[in-house]
Design an enzyme around this catalytic site. Structure first.
Site, mmCIF file in Angstrom:
data_model
loop_
_atom_site.group_PDB
_atom_site.id
_atom_site.type_symbol
_atom_site.label_atom_id
_atom_site.label_comp_id
_atom_site.label_asym_id
_atom_site.label_seq_id
_atom_site.Cartn_x
_atom_site.Cartn_y
_atom_site.Cartn_z
ATOM 1 N N SER A 18 73.255 0.010 87.960
ATOM 2 C CA SER A 18 72.960 0.281 89.374
ATOM 3 C C SER A 18 71.792 -0.574 89.875
ATOM 4 O O SER A 18 71.768 -0.972 91.050
ATOM 5 C CB SER A 18 72.697 1.772 89.617
ATOM 6 O OG SER A 18 71.467 2.176 89.076
ATOM 7 N N ASN A 19 70.833 -0.886 89.030
ATOM 8 C CA ASN A 19 69.745 -1.778 89.462
ATOM 9 C C ASN A 19 70.258 -3.207 89.653
ATOM 10 O O ASN A 19 69.776 -3.927 90.539
ATOM 11 C CB ASN A 19 68.590 -1.743 88.459
ATOM 12 C CG ASN A 19 67.694 -0.544 88.694
ATOM 13 O OD1 ASN A 19 66.964 -0.497 89.693
ATOM 14 N ND2 ASN A 19 67.758 0.448 87.818
ATOM 15 N N ARG A 70 68.200 -10.111 65.329
ATOM 16 C CA ARG A 70 67.770 -10.120 66.733
ATOM 17 C C ARG A 70 67.587 -11.568 67.223
ATOM 18 O O ARG A 70 67.962 -11.921 68.335
ATOM 19 C CB ARG A 70 66.429 -9.365 66.839
ATOM 20 C CG ARG A 70 65.942 -9.162 68.256
ATOM 21 C CD ARG A 70 64.602 -8.452 68.298
ATOM 22 N NE ARG A 70 64.598 -7.206 67.538
ATOM 23 C CZ ARG A 70 65.155 -6.070 67.957
ATOM 24 N NH1 ARG A 70 65.756 -6.024 69.117
ATOM 25 N NH2 ARG A 70 65.114 -4.992 67.214
ATOM 26 N N MET A 95 69.031 -2.284 76.813
ATOM 27 C CA MET A 95 68.461 -1.331 75.853
ATOM 28 C C MET A 95 68.016 -1.972 74.544
ATOM 29 O O MET A 95 67.935 -1.291 73.519
ATOM 30 C CB MET A 95 69.476 -0.208 75.574
ATOM 31 C CG MET A 95 69.799 0.637 76.801
ATOM 32 S SD MET A 95 68.329 1.368 77.566
ATOM 33 C CE MET A 95 67.910 2.596 76.314
ATOM 34 N N LEU A 98 63.463 -7.671 73.085
ATOM 35 C CA LEU A 98 63.684 -9.117 72.988
ATOM 36 C C LEU A 98 62.839 -9.715 71.857
ATOM 37 O O LEU A 98 61.723 -9.259 71.596
ATOM 38 C CB LEU A 98 63.321 -9.794 74.313
ATOM 39 C CG LEU A 98 64.160 -9.391 75.529
ATOM 40 C CD1 LEU A 98 63.644 -10.098 76.784
ATOM 41 C CD2 LEU A 98 65.637 -9.695 75.316
ATOM 42 N N ASN A 112 61.119 -6.377 83.932
ATOM 43 C CA ASN A 112 61.829 -5.152 83.534
ATOM 44 C C ASN A 112 61.493 -4.054 84.534
ATOM 45 O O ASN A 112 60.411 -4.063 85.136
ATOM 46 C CB ASN A 112 61.386 -4.716 82.134
ATOM 47 C CG ASN A 112 62.120 -3.477 81.662
ATOM 48 O OD1 ASN A 112 63.332 -3.338 81.857
ATOM 49 N ND2 ASN A 112 61.386 -2.553 81.062
ATOM 50 N N HIS A 114 61.135 0.142 84.667
ATOM 51 C CA HIS A 114 61.012 1.285 83.759
ATOM 52 C C HIS A 114 60.797 2.548 84.596
ATOM 53 O O HIS A 114 60.010 2.534 85.554
ATOM 54 C CB HIS A 114 59.817 1.050 82.823
ATOM 55 C CG HIS A 114 59.637 2.149 81.828
ATOM 56 N ND1 HIS A 114 60.424 2.244 80.688
ATOM 57 C CD2 HIS A 114 58.802 3.208 81.809
ATOM 58 C CE1 HIS A 114 60.061 3.326 80.015
ATOM 59 N NE2 HIS A 114 59.081 3.929 80.663
ATOM 60 N N GLU A 147 55.242 -8.974 74.468
ATOM 61 C CA GLU A 147 55.554 -8.474 73.127
ATOM 62 C C GLU A 147 55.377 -6.956 73.006
ATOM 63 O O GLU A 147 55.824 -6.354 72.043
ATOM 64 C CB GLU A 147 54.663 -9.157 72.069
ATOM 65 C CG GLU A 147 55.019 -10.599 71.763
ATOM 66 C CD GLU A 147 54.538 -11.578 72.825
ATOM 67 O OE1 GLU A 147 53.840 -11.164 73.790
ATOM 68 O OE2 GLU A 147 54.872 -12.760 72.695
ATOM 69 N N ASP A 150 57.110 -2.001 76.950
ATOM 70 C CA ASP A 150 56.867 -1.579 78.342
ATOM 71 C C ASP A 150 55.393 -1.728 78.726
ATOM 72 O O ASP A 150 54.884 -0.980 79.569
ATOM 73 C CB ASP A 150 57.324 -0.122 78.557
ATOM 74 C CG ASP A 150 58.820 0.051 78.301
ATOM 75 O OD1 ASP A 150 59.582 -0.863 78.633
ATOM 76 O OD2 ASP A 150 59.218 1.098 77.769
HETATM 77 C C1 GRF Z 1 66.956 2.758 84.908
HETATM 78 O O1 GRF Z 1 66.432 4.047 85.018
HETATM 79 C C2 GRF Z 1 65.891 1.785 84.474
HETATM 80 O O2 GRF Z 1 64.623 2.100 84.969
HETATM 81 C C3 GRF Z 1 65.899 1.935 82.981
HETATM 82 O O3 GRF Z 1 67.263 2.116 82.639
HETATM 83 C C4 GRF Z 1 67.960 2.658 83.764
HETATM 84 C C5 GRF Z 1 69.061 1.698 84.056
HETATM 85 O O4 GRF Z 1 69.931 2.173 85.054
HETATM 86 N N1 GRF Z 1 65.294 0.797 82.336
HETATM 87 P P1 GRF Z 1 71.017 1.203 85.663
HETATM 88 O O5 GRF Z 1 71.850 0.666 84.503
HETATM 89 O O6 GRF Z 1 70.326 0.098 86.390
HETATM 90 O O7 GRF Z 1 71.848 2.057 86.570
#
Ligand code: GRF
Length: 202
Positions: A18-19, A70, A95, A98, A112, A114, A147, A150
């Site tokens: 969704s982001n 990785r 998820m 890196l 990123n 969060h 590194e 978050d």
């Molecule tokens: C979001 O809550 C983001 O902050 C976190 O993972 C979720 C991803 O949601 N890192 P989407 O896949 O963007 O819907």
């Protein structure tokens, strides 16, 4: 990337996306000016976000870890990013951590989002952490990736209240609504930044 060319974004996802959609919408309606999505990469073949990207005509790619190290996994991703002259990498629900090699290749050019007010509640299940710790305020943060987990430099944050009867679901939904506004604003701000333009060119 030059002053009159478009910044080329790659978005890394693992799930819903969704982001990623929020960033694509913001590019389409000009809230992120002079940018385009060069590629969406998922490490998960079943990620719903892949379908949503394809529906918009964005190039997608599945690059699975597939039992590799990785470093080997990341090396394949970086090669695809470089081949497409990607300027900025946006993690959006990606998820995986890196590798140092990836971070070095795109130093200062990886963002990123969060779902907490960092530095509070880094890592997994940030919304549940906020509830478990009886936080009165929750929110989301866009930050540069380094590194640390978050822990990179913060670009922008947005607060939401935590309500008495909140569940993880209700709080997550309230935060997500803000994420969809904050991420485009932060990307636009980074792309406006002169230092970023110099880093992207070098
Ligand atoms: C979001 O809550 C983001 O902050 C976190 O993972 C979720 C991803 O949601 N890192 P989407 O896949 O963007 O819907």
């Amino acid at each position: 990337m030059t002053a009159d060319s478009k910044a080329r974004l790659a978005i890394l996802i693992s799930g819903r996306g969704s982001n990623m959609v929020a960033l694509a919408d913001a590019i389409d309606d000009g809230r992120i000016p002079n940018a385009e999505i060069a590629l969406v990469i998922s490490d998960q073949p079943a990620a719903v976000g892949l379908t949503r990207a394809k529906e918009r005509g964005v190039e997608t790619m599945v690059i699975e870890r597939g039992g590799r190290s990785r470093e080997a996994h990341d090396r394949e991703m970086v090669a695809e990013l470089i081949a497409r002259q990607v300027d900025l990498v946006c993690l959006a629900g990606y998820m995986r951590i890196l590798s140092n090699e990836f971070l070095t290749s795109y130093r200062g050019r990886i963002l990123n989002i969060h779902p907490s007010l960092l530095p509070s509640f880094p890592g997994l299940e940030a919304q549940k952490q906020a509830l478990d710790n009886r936080a009165k305020l929750a929110g989301c943060t866009v930050h540069f990736v380094d590194e640390t987990l978050d822990g990179g430099p913060i670009i922008a944050q947005r607060e939401v209240p935590v309500l008495e009867d909140d569940t993880v679901e209700s709080l997550s939904a309230r935060i997500l609504e803000q994420e969809h506004q904050l991420y485009p604003e932060a990307v636009a701000a980074v792309l406006r930044d002169a230092q970023f333009r110099i880093a992207a060119r070098s």
